[in-house]
Design an enzyme around this catalytic site. Structure first.
Site, PDB file in Angstrom:
ATOM      1  N   LYS A 220     -50.456  -8.345  -9.884  1.00  0.00           N
ATOM      2  CA  LYS A 220     -51.805  -8.007 -10.449  1.00  0.00           C
ATOM      3  C   LYS A 220     -50.926  -6.712 -10.133  1.00  0.00           C
ATOM      4  CE  LYS A 220     -56.308  -8.745  -9.147  1.00  0.00           C
ATOM      5  NZ  LYS A 220     -57.299  -9.361  -7.732  1.00  0.00           N
ATOM      6  N   LYS A 274     -52.014 -10.622 -14.622  1.00  0.00           N
ATOM      7  CA  LYS A 274     -52.736  -9.268 -15.003  1.00  0.00           C
ATOM      8  C   LYS A 274     -53.073  -7.739 -14.469  1.00  0.00           C
ATOM      9  CE  LYS A 274     -57.761  -9.199 -12.534  1.00  0.00           C
ATOM     10  NZ  LYS A 274     -57.818 -10.035 -11.496  1.00  0.00           N
TER      11      LYS A 274
HETATM   12  C1  PBG Z   1     -60.095  -8.946  -7.343  1.00  0.00           C
HETATM   13  C2  PBG Z   1     -60.237  -8.982  -8.695  1.00  0.00           C
HETATM   14  C3  PBG Z   1     -60.018  -8.287  -9.099  1.00  0.00           C
HETATM   15  C4  PBG Z   1     -60.615  -9.003 -11.239  1.00  0.00           C
HETATM   16  C5  PBG Z   1     -60.370 -10.280 -10.430  1.00  0.00           C
HETATM   17  N1  PBG Z   1     -60.613 -10.934  -8.856  1.00  0.00           N
HETATM   18  C6  PBG Z   1     -59.812  -6.963  -9.413  1.00  0.00           C
HETATM   19  C7  PBG Z   1     -60.611  -6.007  -8.620  1.00  0.00           C
HETATM   20  O1  PBG Z   1     -61.458  -5.905  -8.535  1.00  0.00           O
HETATM   21  O2  PBG Z   1     -59.443  -5.316  -7.739  1.00  0.00           O
HETATM   22  C8  PBG Z   1     -60.597  -8.445 -11.841  1.00  0.00           C
HETATM   23  C9  PBG Z   1     -60.677  -9.355 -13.315  1.00  0.00           C
HETATM   24  C10 PBG Z   1     -61.175  -8.767 -14.280  1.00  0.00           C
HETATM   25  O3  PBG Z   1     -61.482  -7.243 -14.419  1.00  0.00           O
HETATM   26  O4  PBG Z   1     -61.650  -9.200 -15.233  1.00  0.00           O
HETATM   27  N2  PBG Z   1     -59.860  -9.864  -6.175  1.00  0.00           N
END
Ligand code: PBG
Length: 348
Positions: A220, A274
């Site tokens: 991520k 991601k």
């Molecule tokens: C954080 C989380 C994120 C997303 C899902 N869980 C990233 C964040 O806010 O830093 C992003 C999903 C998306 O952008 O569709 N635990």
């Protein structure tokens, strides 16, 4: 003199027509032969997108029989639990294998340590129970980071400006057990703390949840593409600073590989990359290196870009949607978390 040399007398300064025939140049190998008709293109198509590749992220909120649109994500809304159950039914009917739930927690329930994540009856756990009961045939993936629950929007416990790793890991592991107890099939830790996968695996096993799988948000990245998501769960305006001390630097790929390797060693069943499209090289490297189930998350900002360009008439939104999803298959992904899932499933 070889056959390519030309006599200065007959050759103009710029030669426009090739001297050799195209058959000579290609050796009669013409790739366009198989592209000439729809049937032949279908016959040689290497990658296919099917409904089995789709995981649908669903946003949850408190209340009943209501939904709220998310402005930066046209077509996406937060749903109260009863409505989310109906959405899960629609998804199951279309053959979508799994949904992934994300809660917008009331501000009054958020604190410095995200303690409400441990509540067996919090929004995400109540939703899991309701969906499991009504739609047992669909898989439920729950995100286990603390960010929906913290008053500062970070994924971990924040103290003196630092995200405290080990304490966060214990809390995330305990929250994962509650999610499994509520009926989650797959726990998806998205916080990027070191050691979280092993700790979650241990906690699940000790509590009798050996059959609950872990999809690690293994790679991520500290990305700009999460903006609309933060609006959706109401953390956008809370977040102080950035997540660079725990998410991976977008410049790095070897480091991503090490993350994935460690997560697998700690017990991850599946890996996730991601964001998605800007990181296809990572997906391909993971698949080639580890040969394990590999997923990508086409995140909120990627969805928003396609929707915005399409709304302006700048691109064909439907074609861009299909092309972007097929790209994940080409890069070696076994499936994609995408806000387009329902749309795509309806059209397939
Ligand atoms: C954080 C989380 C994120 C997303 C899902 N869980 C990233 C964040 O806010 O830093 C992003 C999903 C998306 O952008 O569709 N635990």
């Amino acid at each position: 003199m070889n056959k390519f040399s030309r006599s200065p007398a007959t050759t103009p300064a710029i030669a426009i027509t090739p001297e050799r025939s195209v058959d000579e140049i290609t050796g009669s190998r013409r790739l366009r032969r198989m592209r000439k008709a729809d049937w032949s293109r279908r016959l040689v198509q290497e990658n296919h997108l099917t409904v089995d590749d789709l995981i649908w992220p669903l946003f949850l909120m408190e209340g009943s029989n209501a939904e709220e649109p998310i402005s930066a994500m046209p077509g996406v809304a937060r749903h109260t639990i009863d409505r989310a159950v109906r959405q899960a039914e629609r998804a199951a009917k279309l053959g979508i294998p799994a949904i992934a739930t994300f809660p917008r927690i009331e501000q009054s329930l958020r604190d410095e340590t995200g303690s409400h994540a441990l509540d067996a009856d919090n929004l995400i756990n109540r939703a899991t129970r309701a969906i499991k009961q009504a739609v047992p045939e669909i898989g439920i993936i729950t995100d286990v980071a603390l960010d929906p629950f913290t008053s500062h929007g970070h994924d971990g416990i924040l103290r003196d400006g630092e995200i405290i790793n080990d304490e966060t890991v214990s809390q995330v592991a305990a929250a994962a057990v509650e999610q499994a107890a509520a009926g989650a099939d797959i726990i998806a830790p998205s916080d990027m703390m070191d050691g979280r996968i092993g700790a979650i695996r241990d906690a699940l096993d000790r509590n009798g949840f050996q059959n609950v799988a872990i999809m690690s948000y293994a790679t991520k990245f500290a990305s700009a593409f999460y903006g609309p998501y933060r609006e959706a769960i109401g953390t956008g305006s809370l977040l102080k600073g950035d997540k660079k001390t725990y998410y991976i630097d977008p410049a790095n790929t070897d480091e991503a590989l090490r993350e994935a390797e460690q997560d697998l060693a700690e017990g991850a069943d599946m890996l996730m990359v991601k964001p998605g499209l800007p990181y296809l090289d990572i997906a391909r490297r993971l698949k080639d290196t580890f040969a394990v189930p590999t997923f990508a998350y086409q995140v909120s900002g990627e969805y928003a870009m396609i929707k915005a360009a399409s709304a302006n008439g700048w691109i064909d939104g439907e074609k861009a949607m299909f092309e972007s999803l097929l790209a994940f298959k080409r890069a070696g992904c076994d499936g994609v978390l995408t806000y387009f899932a329902l749309d795509v499933a309806e059209k397939l």
